[in-house]
Design an enzyme around this catalytic site. Structure first.
Site: not given
Ligand SMILES: NC(=O)c1ccc[n+]([C@@H]2O[C@H](COP(=O)([O-])OP(=O)(O)OC[C@H]3O[C@@H](n4cnc5c(N)ncnc54)[C@H](O)[C@@H]3O)[C@@H](O)[C@H]2O)c1
Length: 250
Positions: A36, A63, A89, A155, A159, A193
């Site tokens: 991370d 990433v 992720n 987005y 995705k 975010t």
């Molecule tokens: N929360 C939702 O509603 C939702 C729905 C569908 C899909 N998703 C997807 O699920 C995944 C996880 O989402 P979440 O809700 O846990 O989000 P979150 O914001 O809680 O966690 C995201 C994590 O990614 C890390 N991160 C951000 N940019 C980064 C980078 N450049 N390199 C490495 N790490 C990085 C952040 O530090 C954080 O730990 C994401 O890909 C998101 O798009 C989320």
């Protein structure tokens, strides 16, 4: 245990669904590399897991950086001897910006959400080939299946790209016994975010489209990822698993 002795890199592992995935994978016997940009939270999680006699380490990973990917994969293999699983992720939301035509946001969304998983596969698959097997799960979204007019198009596009990247990689690496699948979460707890999709009024409207009538919990996505990374999913590759309470079914 469902992941006994497997070594797994989980990107975005410091928070949210990634954090839950790290916890569940470690409890299921995996040696977990929490990767991370948030060093403090990632290190705290590693400490929390090791204090429970589970196996985990943190490694800094942006990433979007190929150098970071090379260093993270090397650190995983140096520490644990091999690599079996990758969970792509890490991601950022497209719902916090008002200007839906902002080019910088498009580039940022594509860099983290789409190029990030591409790099992950590029750097991890060679190590899985050495093992003779592997499992990769790419976290996409319902936003990779259907469009949403109120969020930044980057987005949906990023995705959607992850969905097809998954099927390409499944075709490419099937002969190496590396399985690649995508998971598509629906309405979940807001991302760090998130903007509009964290707003209670918007969320209430979105919930009306969910047959199960509630948002998902982080562990419900983590358990789907666990299944796909485990040997229970040994004949599943190139698939997309919706973890969305039925959102895409209506
Ligand atoms: N929360 C939702 O509603 C939702 C729905 C569908 C899909 N998703 C997807 O699920 C995944 C996880 O989402 P979440 O809700 O846990 O989000 P979150 O914001 O809680 O966690 C995201 C994590 O990614 C890390 N991160 C951000 N940019 C980064 C980078 N450049 N390199 C490495 N790490 C990085 C952040 O530090 C954080 O730990 C994401 O890909 C998101 O798009 C989320």
């Amino acid at each position: 245990m469902r992941l006994a002795d497997k070594v797994a890199i989980i990107t975005g592992g410091a928070h949210g669904m990634g954090k839950s995935t790290c916890e569940i994978f470690a409890r299921e016997g995996a040696k977990v590399v929490i990767a991370d940009v948030d060093d403090k939270a990632g290190q705290e999680l590693a400490q929390q897991l090791t204090s429970q006699n589970l196996t985990a380490m943190f490694h800094h990973l942006d990433v979007t950086s190929e150098a970071d990917w090379a260093a993270t994969v090397k650190a995983a293999v140096d520490a644990y001897g091999k690599l079996d699983c990758l969970v792509n992720n890490a991601g950022i939301s497209g719902s916090a910006i008002d200007d839906l035509d902002d080019t910088e946001m498009w580039n940022r969304l594509m860099a983290i959400n789409s190029t990030g998983p591409f790099y992950g596969i590029k750097y991890c698959a060679p190590e899985m080939k050495k093992v003779g097997a592997g499992a990769i799960v790419n976290i996409s979204s319902i936003s990779g299946i259907v469009g949403q007019g109120f969020i930044h198009p980057g987005y949906n596009a990023s995705k959607g790209s992850v969905r097809l990247l998954t099927k390409q990689a499944a075709s490419r690496f099937g002969p190496d016994n590396i399985r690649v699948n995508s998971v598509h979460p629906g309405l979940m707890p807001p991302m760090r975010t998130s903007g509009k999709t964290a707003d209670p009024v918007t969320r209430a409207k979105m919930l009306k489209r969910v047959p199960l009538g509630r948002n998902g919990e982080v562990w419900e996505v983590a358990n789907a990822t666990l299944f796909l990374c485990s040997d229970e999913a040994s004949y599943i590759t190139g698939a997309e698993l919706h973890v969305d309470g039925g959102h895409c079914a209506v």
